[in-house]
Design an enzyme around this catalytic site. Structure first.
Site, PDB file in Angstrom:
ATOM      1  N   HIS A  19      31.423  90.374  40.768  1.00 29.18           N
ATOM      2  CA  HIS A  19      30.739  91.334  41.625  1.00 29.18           C
ATOM      3  C   HIS A  19      31.724  91.941  42.613  1.00 29.18           C
ATOM      4  O   HIS A  19      32.930  91.657  42.558  1.00 29.18           O
ATOM      5  CB  HIS A  19      29.510  90.715  42.296  1.00 29.18           C
ATOM      6  CG  HIS A  19      29.801  89.556  43.207  1.00 29.18           C
ATOM      7  ND1 HIS A  19      30.598  89.671  44.313  1.00 29.18           N
ATOM      8  CD2 HIS A  19      29.403  88.258  43.160  1.00 29.18           C
ATOM      9  CE1 HIS A  19      30.664  88.511  44.932  1.00 29.18           C
ATOM     10  NE2 HIS A  19      29.958  87.627  44.235  1.00 29.18           N
ATOM     11  N   HIS A  22      34.444  89.648  44.314  1.00 25.88           N
ATOM     12  CA  HIS A  22      35.551  89.266  43.424  1.00 25.88           C
ATOM     13  C   HIS A  22      36.431  90.481  43.153  1.00 25.88           C
ATOM     14  O   HIS A  22      37.655  90.385  43.116  1.00 25.88           O
ATOM     15  CB  HIS A  22      35.025  88.741  42.085  1.00 25.88           C
ATOM     16  CG  HIS A  22      33.998  87.660  42.213  1.00 25.88           C
ATOM     17  ND1 HIS A  22      32.767  87.737  41.619  1.00 25.88           N
ATOM     18  CD2 HIS A  22      34.017  86.486  42.884  1.00 25.88           C
ATOM     19  CE1 HIS A  22      32.068  86.645  41.900  1.00 25.88           C
ATOM     20  NE2 HIS A  22      32.802  85.873  42.679  1.00 25.88           N
ATOM     21  N   CYS A 127      26.592  67.834  49.191  1.00 29.47           N
ATOM     22  CA  CYS A 127      25.906  69.077  48.826  1.00 29.47           C
ATOM     23  C   CYS A 127      26.401  69.511  47.460  1.00 29.47           C
ATOM     24  O   CYS A 127      27.610  69.739  47.283  1.00 29.47           O
ATOM     25  CB  CYS A 127      26.171  70.179  49.861  1.00 29.47           C
ATOM     26  SG  CYS A 127      25.553  71.780  49.278  1.00 29.47           S
ATOM     27  N   CYS A 130      28.064  73.056  47.377  1.00 34.05           N
ATOM     28  CA  CYS A 130      29.449  73.139  47.893  1.00 34.05           C
ATOM     29  C   CYS A 130      30.375  72.195  47.137  1.00 34.05           C
ATOM     30  O   CYS A 130      31.590  72.266  47.273  1.00 34.05           O
ATOM     31  CB  CYS A 130      29.515  72.759  49.365  1.00 34.05           C
ATOM     32  SG  CYS A 130      28.504  73.758  50.431  1.00 34.05           S
ATOM     33  N   CYS A 144      22.842  71.468  54.832  1.00 33.30           N
ATOM     34  CA  CYS A 144      24.168  72.018  54.555  1.00 33.30           C
ATOM     35  C   CYS A 144      24.290  73.366  55.281  1.00 33.30           C
ATOM     36  O   CYS A 144      23.425  74.231  55.124  1.00 33.30           O
ATOM     37  CB  CYS A 144      24.335  72.212  53.051  1.00 33.30           C
ATOM     38  SG  CYS A 144      25.618  73.403  52.651  1.00 33.30           S
ATOM     39  N   HIS A 147      24.341  76.303  52.531  1.00 30.67           N
ATOM     40  CA  HIS A 147      23.208  76.520  51.627  1.00 30.67           C
ATOM     41  C   HIS A 147      21.847  76.301  52.275  1.00 30.67           C
ATOM     42  O   HIS A 147      20.826  76.630  51.670  1.00 30.67           O
ATOM     43  CB  HIS A 147      23.342  75.605  50.397  1.00 30.67           C
ATOM     44  CG  HIS A 147      24.493  75.990  49.516  1.00 30.67           C
ATOM     45  ND1 HIS A 147      25.780  75.575  49.753  1.00 30.67           N
ATOM     46  CD2 HIS A 147      24.539  76.779  48.430  1.00 30.67           C
ATOM     47  CE1 HIS A 147      26.566  76.087  48.832  1.00 30.67           C
ATOM     48  NE2 HIS A 147      25.848  76.827  48.011  1.00 30.67           N
ATOM     49  N   LYS A 296      24.765  88.501  54.188  1.00 28.25           N
ATOM     50  CA  LYS A 296      25.874  87.995  53.404  1.00 28.25           C
ATOM     51  C   LYS A 296      25.602  88.374  51.951  1.00 28.25           C
ATOM     52  O   LYS A 296      24.463  88.345  51.499  1.00 28.25           O
ATOM     53  CB  LYS A 296      25.900  86.484  53.574  1.00 28.25           C
ATOM     54  CG  LYS A 296      27.109  85.820  53.042  1.00 28.25           C
ATOM     55  CD  LYS A 296      27.093  84.354  53.454  1.00 28.25           C
ATOM     56  CE  LYS A 296      27.897  83.555  52.451  1.00 28.25           C
ATOM     57  NZ  LYS A 296      27.841  82.130  52.679  1.00 28.25           N
ATOM     58  N   LYS A 299      24.989  85.912  45.165  1.00 26.16           N
ATOM     59  CA  LYS A 299      24.175  86.011  43.976  1.00 26.16           C
ATOM     60  C   LYS A 299      22.755  85.526  44.248  1.00 26.16           C
ATOM     61  O   LYS A 299      21.788  86.129  43.838  1.00 26.16           O
ATOM     62  CB  LYS A 299      24.807  85.135  42.897  1.00 26.16           C
ATOM     63  CG  LYS A 299      24.266  85.337  41.527  1.00 26.16           C
ATOM     64  CD  LYS A 299      25.114  84.603  40.544  1.00 26.16           C
ATOM     65  CE  LYS A 299      24.866  83.112  40.581  1.00 26.16           C
ATOM     66  NZ  LYS A 299      23.975  82.640  39.540  1.00 26.16           N
TER      67      LYS A 299
HETATM   68  N1  MSP Z   1      36.495  78.626  42.452  1.00 26.29           N
HETATM   69  C1  MSP Z   1      36.674  78.759  43.846  1.00 26.29           C
HETATM   70  C2  MSP Z   1      38.100  79.169  44.172  1.00 26.29           C
HETATM   71  C3  MSP Z   1      39.164  78.255  43.654  1.00 26.29           C
HETATM   72  S1  MSP Z   1      40.753  78.867  43.985  1.00 26.29           S
HETATM   73  C4  MSP Z   1      41.745  77.620  43.582  1.00 26.29           C
HETATM   74  C5  MSP Z   1      35.722  79.831  44.391  1.00 26.29           C
HETATM   75  N2  MSP Z   1      35.259  80.724  43.516  1.00 26.29           N
HETATM   76  S2  MSP Z   1      34.262  81.931  43.862  1.00 26.29           S
HETATM   77  O1  MSP Z   1      33.877  82.491  42.598  1.00 26.29           O
HETATM   78  O2  MSP Z   1      33.221  81.501  44.715  1.00 26.29           O
HETATM   79  O3  MSP Z   1      35.138  83.005  44.565  1.00 26.29           O
HETATM   80  C6  MSP Z   1      35.302  83.037  45.960  1.00 26.29           C
HETATM   81  C7  MSP Z   1      36.152  84.228  46.277  1.00 26.29           C
HETATM   82  O4  MSP Z   1      35.541  85.431  45.760  1.00 26.29           O
HETATM   83  C8  MSP Z   1      36.347  84.519  47.745  1.00 26.29           C
HETATM   84  O5  MSP Z   1      37.330  83.721  48.343  1.00 26.29           O
HETATM   85  C9  MSP Z   1      36.732  85.986  47.673  1.00 26.29           C
HETATM   86  O6  MSP Z   1      38.017  86.116  47.172  1.00 26.29           O
HETATM   87  C10 MSP Z   1      35.751  86.509  46.645  1.00 26.29           C
HETATM   88  N3  MSP Z   1      34.474  86.869  47.256  1.00 26.29           N
HETATM   89  C11 MSP Z   1      33.243  86.428  46.862  1.00 26.29           C
HETATM   90  N4  MSP Z   1      32.296  87.037  47.633  1.00 26.29           N
HETATM   91  C12 MSP Z   1      32.883  87.839  48.539  1.00 26.29           C
HETATM   92  C13 MSP Z   1      32.406  88.770  49.475  1.00 26.29           C
HETATM   93  N5  MSP Z   1      31.142  88.931  49.733  1.00 26.29           N
HETATM   94  N6  MSP Z   1      33.332  89.525  50.134  1.00 26.29           N
HETATM   95  C14 MSP Z   1      34.653  89.428  49.877  1.00 26.29           C
HETATM   96  N7  MSP Z   1      35.122  88.580  48.980  1.00 26.29           N
HETATM   97  C15 MSP Z   1      34.297  87.635  48.422  1.00 26.29           C
HETATM   98  O7  MSP Z   1      35.478  79.828  45.582  1.00 26.29           O
END
Ligand code: MSP
Length: 640
Positions: A19, A22, A127, A130, A144, A147, A296, A299
């Site tokens: 999304h 990412h 949790c 997390c 938590c 969550h 925020k 999903k």
């Molecule tokens: N799998 C772990 C990361 C492991 S790294 C060794 C994880 N994955 S995640 O799918 O939840 O991705 C988190 C990351 O996605 C955030 O740190 C950021 O880079 C990006 N984002 C997810 N949602 C976001 C926003 N709403 N805004 C900006 N970036 C965000 O955590």
């Protein structure tokens, strides 16, 4: 600048489809690697997926498939998405790959042999969302903090990493290296966290509770905690310990993450590296969160922005520009379609698009479409070369310190200066006076040189637009530079320019909305038939789609749009459909064809024309192809 550059994104969990969040991190990493590549730095760019742990095992179970099958499916989605956003990663790592598992086991053995792993009994609040234990102090009203769910009290024997041993070293390292964690607010956040005694980290899960993970090399009964596994991707992808890539790139490692995962990256990871005898990364670069309005983005609350849909509606480069221009790296930002459209019209169509269009039109009209002789005008105080050099300096400084918005502001300042330079020099007046021929040539030349510099500077953010500008100016294939001297050499007098279409047409709000309007309430459960995170739809959901055979009766281009064609289709009744197929089809080719139409799509206005459905097409490397029935089916026939 270091000679090499290694940039990484977090590896994303395979329980959610890609999304906007990412996409933002990955586009930032892409822009950085394009920026350093442009400078001739040897650059390596890594992204990937994080596939083990409770979260994934549970999601797979809910979807009724094996964890591996589930992970394969979502990981593939990420791998298919990135090329569509022009992400130029060198590698894509998956934590289920053998090359990664091998290195995780190697690191565990190194840390174990060092005496930094011990076995102990532990009881705590866990949790599942997390995937971590919380202390009572960390919980908010027993829930938590992330969550807002009640954690489960779990008591079990596990392995622990003696992270606390590295607390003092880590504080010293952060203090001695101001760029180790940046921007400063996150450096301070980690330092303030480290003021409290650091506990040790539980790094195993008993197989009786979870089997979806990497087995510990020193105890078969346990799998590795997902964070201890995931962080290692940054070196397993480089072939630690002996790989050439590891030796070349690890010393230049720049991690990009959002603030949600600061603690594992700012604390666990450096401590793990230190214990394993590996140098720490160079910098951890932490950005804020994209929000939709004030909430925020996540999903589970349903306000997901479909990044790819945005790019389809408004174009990829505009989308990339907006993300980097509107977020101050480090702070949160609010996403809105209005803001995106505003930027496209003001910055892209108006400022940049106009400068390019009017400059090239004047070279065509007053200079026969050829690069003029560069006269000494450019050395005058008001000349554009000096302004260009100053801009490049400011731009580079900002880019290096992750202030992408500032880098772009600097470029747009140059664009405005160039627009004013045109008004001041008034080439249309100079053209009337034969004595001013040299000055006219100088002015036009400077505009071309400035456009060349602008193309170089926007390349990391808008790669396609930069290439199109380069082509229109008449610079050689692939040539991009931030050096006016090099640009001058590539623009010899008499060389032809290739003025083309406007770079960015103006757009209207109300193009198909990329933001889900039917926002469920926070905490709302997924719909009955929705399979969360799987990308699967139920038969009931599929049945909601009204797909029909249509016969194209008439077609014409939507004025000022490269992509959009307005089509009158017979679906048993006549409908107007606006289709984004104008780069692959002419209106004439469409008339008389049978096509497939999604007839119950919410009507949407595209550049002023209301579209009452969607024409289905497939795309591959050769472009778009329309989906059609295999014989002359009656118009309006239902597809099921
Ligand atoms: N799998 C772990 C990361 C492991 S790294 C060794 C994880 N994955 S995640 O799918 O939840 O991705 C988190 C990351 O996605 C955030 O740190 C950021 O880079 C990006 N984002 C997810 N949602 C976001 C926003 N709403 N805004 C900006 N970036 C965000 O955590």
């Amino acid at each position: 600048m270091t000679a090499r550059y290694y940039v990484t994104t977090p590896i994303y969990y395979v329980n959610a489809e890609p999304h906007l969040g990412h996409a933002y991190t990955t586009i930032v990493a892409d822009a950085l690697s394009r920026f350093y590549r442009l400078y001739g730095r040897e650059t390596y760019f890594l992204t990937g997926t994080d596939e083990h742990g409770d979260k994934i095992a549970q999601a797979a179970q809910e979807a009724g498939v094996e964890a591996k099958e589930y992970a394969d499916r979502i990981s593939r989605l990420y791998q298919e998405t990135w090329p569509k956003l022009k992400i130029s990663n060198n590698d894509f790592i998956r934590t289920t790959q053998e090359r990664h598992i091998k290195v995780v086991r190697k690191i565990l053995s190194l840390v174990y042999d060092k005496g930094d792993i011990y076995f102990d009994k532990y009881g705590g609040y866990y949790c599942f969302g997390c995937e971590r234990f919380y202390t009572e102090k960390e919980l908010e009203d027993g829930l938590c903090p992330d969550h807002q769910t009640e954690p489960s009290y779990i008591e079990e024997e596990n392995y622990f990493f003696a992270m606390s041993k590295y607390q003092d070293w880590l504080i010293g390292h952060i203090r001695d290296n101001p760029d180790f964690i940046r921007p400063e607010r996150y450096r301070n956040e980690v330092l303030s966290f480290l003021k409290e005694p650091l506990g040790d980290l539980c790094i195993s899960r008993p197989k009786s509770r979870l089997t979806w993970g990497i087995t510990l090399p020193f105890d078969e009964r346990f799998v590795t905690y997902v964070w201890f596994d995931a962080l290692i991707n940054y070196i397993s992808a480089l072939g630690f310990p002996d790989g050439d890539l590891f030796h070349k790139f690890w010393p230049a490692a720049q991690h990009i993450i959002a603030k949600d995962i600061l603690k594992p990256h700012g604390i666990y990871w450096p401590a793990m590296l230190k214990s394993a005898g590996i140098e720490p990364y160079q910098s951890l670069n932490v950005h804020g969160y994209w929000k939709i309005g004030e909430s925020k983005m996540s999903k589970s609350v349903g306000n997901v922005v479909e990044a790819l849909r945005m790019k389809d509606v408004y174009g990829l480069d505009a989308f990339r520009y907006f993300l980097l221009r509107d977020m101050v790296f480090g702070l949160d930002s609010s996403f809105s379609e209005e803001a995106l459209v505003g930027r496209i019209n003001a910055d892209l169509a108006n400022d940049l698009g106009n400068l390019c269009q009017r400059s090239l039109t004047m070279v065509r009209k007053f200079g026969q479409g050829l690069v003029p002789e560069a006269s000494d005008v450019r050395s005058e105080g008001g000349g554009m070369r000096a302004a260009g050099i100053k801009t490049v300096e400011a731009y580079v400084k900002s880019f290096e310190s992750m202030a992408f918005h500032k880098a772009l502001i600097a470029v747009w300042d140059l664009i405005n200066q160039a627009n004013k330079f045109i008004d001041r020099e008034a080439p249309w007046t100079l053209a009337k006076d034969p004595d001013k021929k040299e000055r006219l040539g100088g002015v036009l030349y400077q505009l071309l040189e400035t456009l060349g510099l602008i193309a170089g500077m926007i390349y990391p953010v808008m790669p396609d637009t930069a290439q199109e500008m380069r082509r229109q100016i008449g610079l050689p294939d692939g040539f991009l530079s931030l050096d006016p001297g090099e640009i001058e050499q590539a623009l010899p007098p008499g060389q032809a320019i290739n003025q083309g279409q406007a770079l960015f047409p103006r757009v209207e709000i109300g193009g198909v909305s990329a933001v889900r309007k039917d926002k469920p309430k926070p905490g709302a459960k997924p719909e009955k038939n929705e399979k969360p995170g799987t990308g699967l739809v139920s038969f009931e959901e599929f049945k909601k789609l009204d797909l029909r055979v249509g016969l194209v009766k008439a077609a014409e281009r939507v004025p000022k749009s490269k992509k959009l064609i307005k089509v009158a289709v017979d679906l048993g009744e006549e409908r107007t459909i606006v289709a984004g197929i104008g780069q692959d089809f002419t209106p004439e080719e469409l008339v008389g064809r049978r096509v497939v139409i999604l007839a119950n799509l919410v009507p949407a206005k595209l550049m002023g024309v209301t579209s009452e459905g969607m024409m289905l097409a497939a795309s591959d490397k050769d472009g778009l192809t329309l989906i059609a029935p295999s014989r002359e089916t009656e118009p309006g026939s239902r597809i099921s």
